[in-house]
Structures are given as structure tokens and as C-alpha cells.
Design an enzyme around this catalytic site. Structure first.
Site, mmCIF file in Angstrom:
data_model
loop_
_atom_site.group_PDB
_atom_site.id
_atom_site.type_symbol
_atom_site.label_atom_id
_atom_site.label_comp_id
_atom_site.label_asym_id
_atom_site.label_seq_id
_atom_site.Cartn_x
_atom_site.Cartn_y
_atom_site.Cartn_z
ATOM 1 N N GLY A 150 1.345 -4.376 -0.965
ATOM 2 C CA GLY A 150 1.261 -5.136 -2.205
ATOM 3 C C GLY A 150 1.901 -4.408 -3.379
ATOM 4 O O GLY A 150 2.628 -4.997 -4.190
ATOM 5 N N THR A 151 1.636 -3.112 -3.477
ATOM 6 C CA THR A 151 2.164 -2.334 -4.601
ATOM 7 C C THR A 151 3.693 -2.371 -4.607
ATOM 8 O O THR A 151 4.321 -2.566 -5.657
ATOM 9 C CB THR A 151 1.664 -0.872 -4.508
ATOM 10 O OG1 THR A 151 0.234 -0.898 -4.512
ATOM 11 C CG2 THR A 151 2.159 -0.031 -5.666
ATOM 12 N N HIS B 104 -3.374 -6.181 4.353
ATOM 13 C CA HIS B 104 -4.685 -5.580 4.646
ATOM 14 C C HIS B 104 -5.823 -6.195 3.848
ATOM 15 O O HIS B 104 -6.987 -5.883 4.067
ATOM 16 C CB HIS B 104 -4.644 -4.054 4.488
ATOM 17 C CG HIS B 104 -4.609 -3.531 3.082
ATOM 18 N ND1 HIS B 104 -5.685 -2.899 2.502
ATOM 19 C CD2 HIS B 104 -3.631 -3.523 2.145
ATOM 20 C CE1 HIS B 104 -5.368 -2.514 1.277
ATOM 21 N NE2 HIS B 104 -4.118 -2.881 1.033
ATOM 22 N N CYS C 192 -8.828 2.523 -6.289
ATOM 23 C CA CYS C 192 -7.845 3.531 -6.691
ATOM 24 C C CYS C 192 -8.350 4.353 -7.870
ATOM 25 O O CYS C 192 -7.893 5.460 -8.084
ATOM 26 C CB CYS C 192 -6.535 2.868 -7.089
ATOM 27 S SG CYS C 192 -6.173 1.386 -6.195
HETATM 28 N N1 PLP Z 1 -2.949 -6.066 -6.581
HETATM 29 C C1 PLP Z 1 -4.262 -6.233 -6.443
HETATM 30 C C2 PLP Z 1 -4.947 -7.305 -7.229
HETATM 31 C C3 PLP Z 1 -4.994 -5.418 -5.570
HETATM 32 O O1 PLP Z 1 -6.307 -5.583 -5.436
HETATM 33 C C4 PLP Z 1 -4.300 -4.413 -4.848
HETATM 34 C C5 PLP Z 1 -5.035 -3.486 -3.951
HETATM 35 O O2 PLP Z 1 -6.200 -3.203 -4.153
HETATM 36 C C6 PLP Z 1 -2.908 -4.282 -5.018
HETATM 37 C C7 PLP Z 1 -2.273 -5.121 -5.901
HETATM 38 C C8 PLP Z 1 -2.123 -3.254 -4.256
HETATM 39 O O3 PLP Z 1 -1.961 -3.646 -2.902
HETATM 40 P P1 PLP Z 1 -1.662 -2.562 -1.755
HETATM 41 O O4 PLP Z 1 -2.936 -1.850 -1.489
HETATM 42 O O5 PLP Z 1 -1.233 -3.387 -0.565
HETATM 43 O O6 PLP Z 1 -0.570 -1.692 -2.235
#
Ligand code: PLP
Length: 379
Positions: A69-70, A198, A322
Site C-alpha cells: 500500500g505504501t 495484507h 507504525c
Molecule cells: N494506508 C492505510 C490507511 C493503512 O492503514 C496502511 C497500513 O496500515 C497503509 C496505507 C500502508 O499499507 P502497507 O502496509 O501495505 O504499506
């Protein structure tokens, strides 16, 4: 163990693991190879692309696989701004995930103008402020769909429409909503949308960015010709296939899961408030994603509560995983105007399709006893 930390990550479905194992063991070919072995891997990726596209009402060729996601979010924001060098404004909100906020801060250091729109006490984005901040100089606007800490579902449609009507592209962070809420890009005019496997019972380290046709986007990662030149690097075939299966299962099961999980979450909310007079559910009066609740326990510290819960075999979290360990109260709760003391005491419980009624009852039985111990200790 009772796992109520599904917004941090979810347990992969057995079907996902089953689909991935043969690829890790035997189907190890490089999808860019011209031999049949390689082309079979490529075919599997294309099937997964279709499954992910279907989950969000998109076309397969609008899906770019990423390393989570990031990365999808970074590609969306950085990738759009790189193609619009004449525009120097980025609009977002105060309640975004750090994946958006850290990029926004970097943009500020790079000389961009960034506005962070506020939210009300329920965590809903201030639509008047949003509209007033859109300008001819805005290159991109980015909104979170479902908040990872509170579960609040943004009233997205009017915000997206007001931007798109002015010709401003919108990115949606749907990492917490995809697979849990209906997302239909055939009726929502966003240009970009980020997903992460995930969070809906797929593997970690694989995600996707929806890029609407004709959207100009520059790559972040340069290398080979993979992902239509938008993301270089040999594909994570097993991860992508796992994401496809997870997307398909989420789509098939969403409605029935939603109803059951919502009932469990509401029973957890009600049960906690009945048993613990100093508990308040944050953002209770606004639409929330069915698996999430964020509860403040006035006078206590979230970290201490989490440690006691963990010792009792219950996994929960204090907002964003995080940022746990940091003493700063959640930026999301702060933006909602929740007093610092209450923000410091907030615990997030996030359920999934695998959460059982027995587990919720066990938490309701244990939590008041743990909190009584903590209250006695802190006197
Ligand atoms: N955006 C939101 C709203 C999230 O909750 C998260 C992860 O907790 C992310 C982005 C980041 O996703 P990833 O963990 O796949 O990098």
C-alpha cells in the site's frame, strides 16, 4: 490468542496460502521469460490482475502491482506530480495514514504548497474547507476512504466530484476499505486508488495502484519493462497471485462477512460501555467500517492497557501500528478535537471474518478485570 488487530494486518486465507505455495516451490519462472514456463507465470499474474480489478469495478489494464500500500500511495502522489510540473499544490487531510503524510511533508520540503483539510468531532472531512482549498494550481488531491485508526468512512463522493469537476485528479487511499466496503470505480470518478493485499487476508508486501485510463503517471522505480513501465523489477508472482485470490474471496464473501462482523463489533462496543463507565467509543455516531472500533478509557494509558491485554493473550493496538511506541497521541484523534488525555487512552480493536463470538465474550469478561487492576495500580 485472540487477534483483534486486523487493521495492522490480517491472517491470510487458507485458499491464499494454497494458491501461493506451488508458485514458491515449483512455479518460480520469471514472467518476462519467453519460454512457456515464464509465460505460465505471466498468465497467472494477468489472472490476478483481473481478480483485483473486479474487486473495485476497474479494468485489468488499470491495475499496476506494487510492493504494498505504501508504495502504491508513493507512486500515485509522486507519479502524478512529476507529470504536472506547472502545478505546485497538493491537497490532503489531517487524518491520512503516514504513507500519505510523510510524502506530503517531503513535498513541502521540495517547495510544494500543501494543505491539510480538517475533520469534525466525528472524523468527517470538512467539505467546505476542502472546496475552498481546491485551486487551479492543485496538481492532486488525496483522501483516505476508511480511517485505519477509527474506522470512519469518509463521505468521499462529493469531495471527489468537486475536485474532478474542476479537472483536478483525486487519489483515494483505499487500503483499509478495499475488500471490506463496496468500492466501485465505474461510478466514482477518481483517477488513482491504492490497495494492499495484507489488509484483506492476502500476503504482505504486495499491493496495487488503480490508474484510470489516460491518466499520465511517471514511474518511481525504473528498471525493466514490467507493469507497463510503471514499476520496474521482477514481479512477486506468488504474492500477486495470493492478492488475486484474496480479492476474489473478499468480493464473494463481503456482504455476509460485513453483517456478522458488524454485529460482533457493535456487541463489543455496547458490552464495553455497559461494563466500563469511563469508556467512550470514538466516532460512534458516524459511518464506520464494520470491523473497527476505537475506544478511550479515560484516565488510563493505552500502552499499559495493551501490555495487560497482550499478557492475557489479546492483541489490540493503539491506533496506527507504525506509530505505536511513540508517546505522541494519535494525530487522527487530535484532528477530531479529542482531548489529549482521552487520545492517550485510546485502544483500537479491529475484527475480521475469523473473529468469533466466543472471542468477543472473552474480551468482555477479561477487560473490566484488567482495567480494574490498572486503575488500582495507577492510584
Ligand atoms: N494506508 C492505510 C490507511 C493503512 O492503514 C496502511 C497500513 O496500515 C497503509 C496505507 C500502508 O499499507 P502497507 O502496509 O501495505 O504499506
Amino acid at each position: 490468542m485472540i487477534y483483534l488487530d486486523n487493521n495492522a494486518t490480517t491472517q491470510p486465507c487458507p485458499e491464499v496460502v494454497e494458491a501461493m505455495l506451488p508458485l514458491l516451490r515449483d512455479g518460480y519462472a520469471n514472467p518476462s521469460s519467453v519460454h512457456q514456463f515464464g509465460q505460465a507465470a505471466k498468465h497467472q499474474i494477468e489472472c490476478a490482475r483481473l481478480q483485483v480489478a473486479k474487486l473495485i469495478g476497474a479494468h485489468a489494464r488499470e491495475i499496476v502491482f506494487t510492493g504494498g500500500g505504501t508504495e502504491a500511495i508513493n507512486l500515485a502522489i509522486r507519479g502524478i506530480l512529476a507529470t504536472r510540473s506547472d502545478k505546485r499544490h497538493f491537497l490532503t487531510t489531517k487524518v491520512e495514514h503516514s504513507a500519505v503524510l510523510r510524502v506530503a511533508e517531503q513535498l513541502e520540503r521540495d517547495g510544494y504548497r500543501v494543505d491539510y483539510v480538517g475533520v469534525d468531532r466525528d472524523g468527517q472531512i470538512d467539505s467546505a474547507e476542502w472546496e475552498s482549498k481546491l485551486s487551479d494550481d492543485t496538481a492532486l488531491a488525496s483522501i483516505i476512504h476508511a480511517n485505519n485508526e477509527t474506522g470512519v468512512i469518509s463521505n468521499m463522493k462529493p469531495l471527489v466530484e468537486s475536485a474532478e469537476q474542476r479537472g483536478i485528479s483525486v487519489h483515494v487511499d483505499a487500503v483499509q476499505s478495499a475488500g471490506k466496503l463496496p468500492v466501485d470505480l465505474s461510478s466514482l470518478p477518481v483517477s488513482l486508488l491504492s490497495l494492499s493485499a495484507h489488509k484483506f487476508h492476502g500476503p504482505k508486501g504486495v499491493g496495487a495502484l488503480f490508474v484510470r485510463r489516460k491518466t499520465r503517471l511517471a514511474p518511481l522505480i525504473l528498471g525493466g519493462n514490467q507493469e507497463r513501465l510503471l514499476r520496474g523489477g521482477t514481479e512477486n508472482v506468488a504474492g500477486i497471485v495470493g492478492m488475486g485470490v484474496a480479492a476474489q474471496l473478499a468480493e464473494q464473501r463481503r456482504t455476509s462477512i460485513e453483517e456478522r462482523v458488524c454485529e460482533l463489533r457493535n456487541d463489543l462496543d455496547r458490552g464495553i460501555c455497559e461494563r466500563i463507565p469511563f469508556a467512550t467509543v470514538n466516532a460512534q455516531d458516524t459511518p464506520r467500517i464494520c470491523n473497527t472500533t476505537n475506544i478511550s478509557f479515560d484516565g488510563l494509558g493505552a500502552e499499559a492497557i495493551l501490555i495487560l491485554l497482550s499478557e492475557a493473550g489479546i492483541c489490540a493496538s493503539s491506533g496506527a501500528a507504525c506509530s505505536s511506541g511513540s508517546l505522541e497521541p494519535s494525530h487522527v484523534l487530535q484532528a477530531m478535537g479529542i482531548e489529549e488525555k482521552l487520545a492517550h487512552s485510546a485502544v483500537r480493536f479491529s475484527l475480521s471474518q475469523y473473529t468469533t463470538r466466543d472471542e468477543i465474550e472473552a474480551v468482555l469478561e477479561l477487560l473490566p478485570k484488567l482495567l480494574a487492576r490498572l486503575t488500582a495500580l495507577s492510584r
